[in-house]
Design a protein around this motif. Structure first.
Motif, PDB file in Angstrom:
ATOM      1  N   TYR A 147      11.318  -9.957  -1.014  1.00 29.35           N
ATOM      2  CA  TYR A 147      10.485  -9.279   0.001  1.00 29.35           C
ATOM      3  C   TYR A 147      11.334  -8.951   1.238  1.00 29.35           C
ATOM      4  CZ  TYR A 147       6.686 -11.672  -2.590  1.00 29.35           C
ATOM      5  OH  TYR A 147       5.844 -12.170  -3.547  1.00 29.35           O
ATOM      6  N   GLU A 148      12.210  -9.881   1.591  1.00 26.31           N
ATOM      7  CA  GLU A 148      13.048  -9.672   2.780  1.00 26.31           C
ATOM      8  C   GLU A 148      13.866  -8.386   2.642  1.00 26.31           C
ATOM      9  OE1 GLU A 148      14.129 -14.045   4.623  1.00 26.31           O
ATOM     10  OE2 GLU A 148      15.255 -13.412   2.881  1.00 26.31           O
ATOM     11  N   THR A 161       3.898  -5.582  -4.860  1.00 19.61           N
ATOM     12  CA  THR A 161       4.228  -7.002  -4.742  1.00 19.61           C
ATOM     13  C   THR A 161       4.532  -7.589  -6.119  1.00 19.61           C
ATOM     14  OG1 THR A 161       2.773  -7.127  -2.848  1.00 19.61           O
ATOM     15  CG2 THR A 161       3.423  -9.206  -3.830  1.00 19.61           C
ATOM     16  N   MET A 199       7.963  -6.665  -7.182  1.00 18.79           N
ATOM     17  CA  MET A 199       8.977  -7.433  -6.460  1.00 18.79           C
ATOM     18  C   MET A 199       9.047  -8.854  -7.018  1.00 18.79           C
ATOM     19  SD  MET A 199       8.743  -6.163  -2.517  1.00 18.79           S
ATOM     20  CE  MET A 199       6.999  -5.985  -2.244  1.00 18.79           C
ATOM     21  N   PRO A 222      14.168 -16.766  -5.097  1.00 18.84           N
ATOM     22  CA  PRO A 222      12.821 -16.903  -4.527  1.00 18.84           C
ATOM     23  C   PRO A 222      12.203 -15.532  -4.239  1.00 18.84           C
ATOM     24  CG  PRO A 222      14.376 -18.339  -3.376  1.00 18.84           C
ATOM     25  CD  PRO A 222      15.184 -17.450  -4.267  1.00 18.84           C
ATOM     26  N   GLU A 223      10.890 -15.450  -4.412  1.00 19.71           N
ATOM     27  CA  GLU A 223      10.198 -14.174  -4.197  1.00 19.71           C
ATOM     28  C   GLU A 223      10.448 -13.660  -2.779  1.00 19.71           C
ATOM     29  OE1 GLU A 223       6.270 -15.381  -5.174  1.00 19.71           O
ATOM     30  OE2 GLU A 223       6.633 -15.297  -7.339  1.00 19.71           O
ATOM     31  N   ILE A 224      10.397 -14.573  -1.813  1.00 19.26           N
ATOM     32  CA  ILE A 224      10.514 -14.143  -0.418  1.00 19.26           C
ATOM     33  C   ILE A 224      11.860 -13.464  -0.161  1.00 19.26           C
ATOM     34  CG2 ILE A 224      11.269 -16.441   0.341  1.00 19.26           C
ATOM     35  CD1 ILE A 224       9.088 -14.119   2.463  1.00 19.26           C
ATOM     36  N   SER A 225      12.892 -13.887  -0.898  1.00 19.10           N
ATOM     37  CA  SER A 225      14.205 -13.255  -0.696  1.00 19.10           C
ATOM     38  C   SER A 225      14.174 -11.787  -1.088  1.00 19.10           C
ATOM     39  CB  SER A 225      15.275 -13.977  -1.516  1.00 19.10           C
ATOM     40  OG  SER A 225      15.397 -15.298  -1.075  1.00 19.10           O
ATOM     41  N   THR A 258      11.567  -5.149   2.522  1.00 19.33           N
ATOM     42  CA  THR A 258      10.936  -4.738   3.779  1.00 19.33           C
ATOM     43  C   THR A 258      11.977  -4.332   4.814  1.00 19.33           C
ATOM     44  OG1 THR A 258      10.874  -7.042   4.515  1.00 19.33           O
ATOM     45  CG2 THR A 258       8.871  -6.173   3.500  1.00 19.33           C
ATOM     46  N   PHE A 259      13.226  -4.734   4.601  1.00 20.24           N
ATOM     47  CA  PHE A 259      14.262  -4.440   5.586  1.00 20.24           C
ATOM     48  C   PHE A 259      14.727  -2.981   5.491  1.00 20.24           C
ATOM     49  CE2 PHE A 259      18.593  -4.196   7.165  1.00 20.24           C
ATOM     50  CZ  PHE A 259      18.520  -4.912   8.353  1.00 20.24           C
ATOM     51  N   TYR A 260      14.961  -2.522   4.281  1.00 18.13           N
ATOM     52  CA  TYR A 260      15.533  -1.186   4.098  1.00 18.13           C
ATOM     53  C   TYR A 260      14.433  -0.147   3.975  1.00 18.13           C
ATOM     54  CZ  TYR A 260      19.878  -3.639   3.380  1.00 18.13           C
ATOM     55  OH  TYR A 260      20.969  -4.422   3.560  1.00 18.13           O
ATOM     56  N   SER A 261      14.630   0.950   4.701  1.00 21.97           N
ATOM     57  CA  SER A 261      13.568   1.960   4.728  1.00 21.97           C
ATOM     58  C   SER A 261      13.495   2.763   3.435  1.00 21.97           C
ATOM     59  CB  SER A 261      13.776   2.891   5.918  1.00 21.97           C
ATOM     60  OG  SER A 261      15.036   3.521   5.783  1.00 21.97           O
ATOM     61  N   LEU A 285      17.643 -23.649  -5.403  1.00 20.45           N
ATOM     62  CA  LEU A 285      16.317 -23.303  -4.902  1.00 20.45           C
ATOM     63  C   LEU A 285      15.346 -23.126  -6.053  1.00 20.45           C
ATOM     64  CD1 LEU A 285      16.867 -20.672  -2.137  1.00 20.45           C
ATOM     65  CD2 LEU A 285      16.034 -22.993  -1.910  1.00 20.45           C
ATOM     66  N   LEU A 294       6.767   0.615  -0.061  1.00 16.19           N
ATOM     67  CA  LEU A 294       5.853  -0.445  -0.456  1.00 16.19           C
ATOM     68  C   LEU A 294       4.432   0.068  -0.669  1.00 16.19           C
ATOM     69  CD1 LEU A 294       7.300  -3.123   1.985  1.00 16.19           C
ATOM     70  CD2 LEU A 294       7.889  -2.718  -0.404  1.00 16.19           C
TER      71      LEU A 294
END
Lengths: 789, 175
Positions: free
Chosen positions: B79-80, B61, B64, B74-77, B83-86, B6, B90
């Motif tokens: 972010y995922e 951001t 991250m 990848p950056e989005i990985s 944003t998933f874990y409390s 990737l 952010l």
């Protein structure tokens, strides 16, 4: 193989296959959303739950491997109950906006809901709303409709090679997006539209323009690259509304490049030429076909009478059909004119007599993903031929050593084993170094003349690595890409590449310009050979020589010379100097209106029948899907009538099939051998002075149709004219990012903004074809002068 | 380039690696050694925690992106995951983050009253920070201390069997 039973049907299935694969093969329908045969298995939608005997709970068919003696029921009460429950959950947050949803009528959720949904919802709580994302000019989003199948996410990760979409948040707050505002930049991005099972990702250009049930579907072949991807064209009321991929595992699998998908917008351009036009005393007049054809014939006859047939040049689009190419060359040769060419962007023709019958891939497209080493010379593979890029990417991920010798450090989205980024003038030398390294590594004997040629070349470690990677591989290939073809030393590159291929025992292949350059070679749309592969002895002009020789007349089909030829300025000048220009064109562009004397409106691929021979030599015929627009006509018919008007013998074809069959009778069984006889190439360039220009035509400016597709022109790949320059060179000249600079090439000059670009080799600038007003620059890899303003 | 081939960043994006201090990198490197080659994504969670701690308890951001760049994913990985874990913040938080469990055991044992007391004492609601930047109040799901319900977590410490008086004592001891 294992024996299983689905719904009472005994099946023998491959070991390790999933239940859903076995069912699909047997034609047993299991509902699904997240499963897709070309993507990895996620098993997150749960729609494919089936009842497996001896299993306590229903199992997802997509993630359950078959085992010996497995008994599966897809329609038992247990299975149906599970599927219905999943459906009810999926519909909880899905909006009931089908009447205004573009996916309506071709929606997987809608279809499955018909079968498994209840007619009344038990859910009375609030539905969630998800903000839409802006993913660029091609993909429209309605994220509230998303059911989180993650097909689009997996597509980015696994196929496109750029993971731009992801699932952020969790539970009720989970959503698909890019998290930060960002457009999706893959050249294959449009495929997520097909993948999305709901209306969350839809086509932006197609939006709100038609309903699926109003469309008629026709098969056709994409006309923009040499792969010939199979497509379905959807039409309504005799207008092309959109293009989607047609499965063909041997060529494009289920994918389609954005260029092939969205270029249809150019078919409906306002610039379409709809009636024949003749210029009388500098004034254009629309006229009927008879008048225009007579004007064309008379004009050409006058030139033949006054200056001779060899004062005519014919330039053919490499994306014209086989039939058009065959008829046009047959007519021109009957007139005594052999100046015929479709190799418009090529500038080195010195070894053309030595070229294969038709330069082809040298292997099947499928083999590209099987290679374990590949050396690509002058190829922006991913952008030039996105589908071939995808195949090579698969090989790279399976640990194949993919290597490049390129003039620009392109981004490939897969591991690149070795790359040599060099001034285009030095590419021959770099390849020579690989050849020399190979002689040392593999201990083969150098053919005659090579030693002298490579006397001053010293192979580095990198050259040796490339050489050993190639010679150690079982299935290796060397491919000459588009910018090798436009290189001023193409013949040297071909000779050395062939030699390296022979010494390393690998295949040699070409990735060619346009959709039908194979057809161009086979039909004799080249100056030096006829369609029967006979050598033509007289001094015939190739595409570049035609422009340089001050010819009195030109016949053009499907091109805009100042944008489609090697030297833009030269092409423009040649057209202006010619006394008589006949253009068979789809469009009335400004430049054609000023250059031509007769404009004959011809049909694009959707309005004519024809054949493309792709780069692996596969003949693919297609039919017209809509009526020709206005008075335009299929070009093969125009050539046929012109042939009759010139009284050429054997020109009474009644259909394009008849033309194709004739070509097939002599070219159908032709197999080309890319191996060429060793010929000592011209001396390698040693002293190179000055700054050289790399043209690197944008993938969305390569032919008249894509140039007129507005949505593609809004993407990041449709470059704005600018001078791309490396940091070091910029500092030397005193240029900074965003400065304005004057660039001179030959007689042309133009002022452009400067972009600092770290992908370029020393002493090179990248200036895409400039379409600024009337100013055109010269050709690829020639010297330019830069000056700060 | 990660193992899956990737692409991890676009040409135009500027490097953000300078946002990661020397010590932070060393700590991440330590985590990276725990996973096989090509699986740097596995170190994403500890890397985010290390970076968050170094940044006063929250992520941006840019940070991250820096983590993505450092790990080569990848950056989005990233972010995922973030944003998933409390536990990843952010938005900026106060010096002390009070995570109150309101899940079933705590609720049955009176977490409503605990929440009420905290809200009125600090003058803030869930997801808010006091004006002096000292406390942030957060509602969380089960933290696995049901035996001591009702409970909350302040920083790294669990406090169980809470009463309003106990809360006052705990909070007063914090600076």
């Amino acid at each position: 193989m294992v024996n299983i039973q689905i719904n009472g049907k005994m099946l023998e299935v491959e070991n390790g296959a999933m239940v859903i694969e076995a069912a699909d093969e047997a034609g047993i329908k299991i509902p699904r959303f997240c499963y897709h045969k070309n993507l990895s298995i996620a098993a997150n939608c749960r729609m494919c739950l089936v009842d497996v005997e001896k299993a306590a709970k229903p199992l997802p068919a997509c993630a359950t491997p078959v085992t010996e003696g497995m008994i599966i029921h897809t329609q038992s009460p247990k299975a149906i109950a599970a599927q219905k429950s999943v459906m009810e959950f999926l519909l909880i947050n899905h909006p009931l906006d089908c009447p205004i949803c573009d996916q309506g009528g071709e929606c997987e959720l809608q279809d499955v809901a018909m079968g498994y949904g209840d007619d009344v919802s038990r859910y009375s709580e609030k539905k969630r709303v998800v903000a839409n994302k802006n993913l660029g000019p091609l993909i429209n989003t309605d994220m509230t409709r998303c059911i989180h199948c993650t097909r689009c996410v997996r597509f980015g990760e696994e196929i496109a090679g750029i993971k731009e979409l992801g699932m952020t948040g969790r539970g009720e707050h989970a959503e698909i997006g890019t998290y930060v505002a960002k457009t999706v930049s893959s050249e294959l991005s449009g495929n997520v539209i097909d993948l999305c099972p709901v209306g969350a990702l839809t086509s932006k250009p197609f939006r709100y323009s038609a309903r699926a049930w109003e469309l008629r579907q026709f098969d056709s072949i994409a006309p923009h690259d040499c792969l010939g991807s199979n497509i379905h064209v959807h039409t309504r009321q005799d207008k092309v509304m959109r293009v989607v991929p047609k499965d063909n595992e041997a060529i494009n699998e289920t994918w389609l490049s954005d260029r092939d998908r969205f270029s249809y917008e150019g078919l409906n351009s306002e610039e379409r030429l709809q009636s024949p036009m003749v210029k009388y005393n500098g004034e254009w007049q629309e006229t009927d076909w008879d008048t225009a054809l007579i004007a064309a014939v008379d004009g050409l006859k006058n030139i033949v009478a006054s200056a001779g047939a060899d004062n005519i040049g014919m330039l053919m689009s490499p994306s014209a059909t086989l039939e058009e190419m065959f008829l046009s060359q047959k007519l021109m040769r009957a007139l005594g004119c052999h100046n015929i060419d479709h190799r418009l962007r090529q500038q080195d023709f010195r070894d053309q007599d030595n070229a294969p019958v038709f330069p082809w891939l040298g292997q099947s497209i499928e083999n590209l993903e099987q290679v374990d080493a590949a050396l690509l010379i002058g190829s922006n593979l991913r952008k030039d031929q996105p589908i071939a890029g995808h195949r090579i990417r698969k090989a790279a991920i399976a640990d194949a050593k993919i290597m490049f010798i390129n003039p620009v450090d392109y981004e490939f989205l897969f591991p690149v084993a070795e790359k040599i980024i060099t001034d285009p003038r030095q590419m021959g030398k770099e390849l020579g170094a690989v050849a020399k390294a190979l002689i040392e590594v593999a201990g083969v004997t150098a053919p005659e003349g090579l030693k002298a040629l490579l006397e001053n070349v010293v192979p580095t470690e990198q050259h040796k690595l490339i050489a050993s990677n190639l010679s150690n591989a079982n299935n290796a290939t060397i491919i000459l890409g588009l910018s090798a073809h436009t290189n001023p030393d193409f013949s040297t590159l071909r000779a050395l590449a062939s030699l390296v291929a022979e010494m390393a025992n690998c295949t040699i292949g070409y990735l060619t310009d346009g959709a039908n350059s194979s057809g161009g070679w086979l039909t004799g749309a080249i100056p030096h050979r006829t369609h029967q592969q006979e050598k033509v002895s007289s001094k015939n002009l190739n595409a570049l020589e035609m422009l340089r020789s001050g010819l009195k007349a030109f016949v053009l089909q499907g091109i805009e010379p100042e944008k489609d030829c090697a030297d833009h300025a030269l092409a423009l000048n040649a057209m202006e100097q010619a006394e008589f220009v006949v253009a068979l064109s789809m469009y009335k562009s400004e430049s054609l209106l000023s250059e031509a004397n007769v404009l004959l409106p011809v049909s694009p691929f959707t309005e004519t029948s024809g054949t493309f021979v792709n780069v692996e030599g596969c003949w693919q015929s297609f039919n017209a899907v809509v009526e020709p627009l206005g008075d335009s006509r299929p070009a093969w018919k125009v050539w046929r009538v012109l042939g009759n008007l010139f009284n050429v013998d054997d020109f009474d074809y009644l259909s394009s099939d008849e033309v194709r069959d004739e070509v097939h009778s002599f070219a159908g069984s032709v197999t080309a051998d890319n191996k060429i006889a060793w010929k000592i190439p011209n001396a390698l360039q040693n002293n190179v002075d000055g700054v050289v220009r790399i043209v690197d035509t944008s993938i969305y400016s390569i032919d008249p149709i894509v140039r007129r597709a507005p949505s593609l022109q809004q993407t990041a790949d449709a470059r704005i004219p600018a001078i791309h320059i490396g940091e070091e060179l910029a500092t030397r000249i005193g240029l900074m990012d965003a400065d304005q600079a004057l660039v001179r090439q030959g007689n042309g000059q133009v002022t452009l903004p400067v972009i600092i670009d770290d992908r370029l080799p020393k002493d090179s600038v990248l200036i895409p074809p400039c379409e600024m007003g009337e100013t055109y620059l010269g050709y690829e890899s020639s010297v330019v002068e830069l000056e700060k303003i | 380039m990660s193992q899956s081939g990737l692409s991890t960043k676009t040409k135009s994006s500027k490097s953000k690696l300078h946002l990661l201090a020397e010590e932070v990198r060393a700590e991440i490197d330590q985590e990276l050694t725990k996973y096989p080659n090509g699986w740097s994504i596995s170190a994403c969670m500890p890397a985010l925690r290390i970076v968050q701690d170094a940044n006063g308890g929250s992520l941006t951001t840019e940070l991250m992106d820096a983590v993505a760049e450092y790990l080569g994913v990848p950056e989005i990985s990233v972010y995922e995951v973030a944003t998933f874990y409390s536990m990843y913040e952010l938005k900026p938080v106060g010096r002390h983050k009070i995570c109150v469990c309101t899940n079933i055991s705590c609720m049955l044992c009176g977490s409503d009253g605990i929440v009420e007391h905290l809200k009125s004492k600090l003058g803030i609601g869930f997801g808010e920070t006091t004006d002096d930047g000292k406390f942030t109040l957060k509602e969380v799901e089960c933290l696995g201390a049901c035996g001591g319900a009702p409970m909350f977590q302040v920083g790294r410490d669990y406090h169980e069997n809470l009463t309003p008086e106990k809360i006052d004592k705990i909070l007063d001891q914090l600076d």
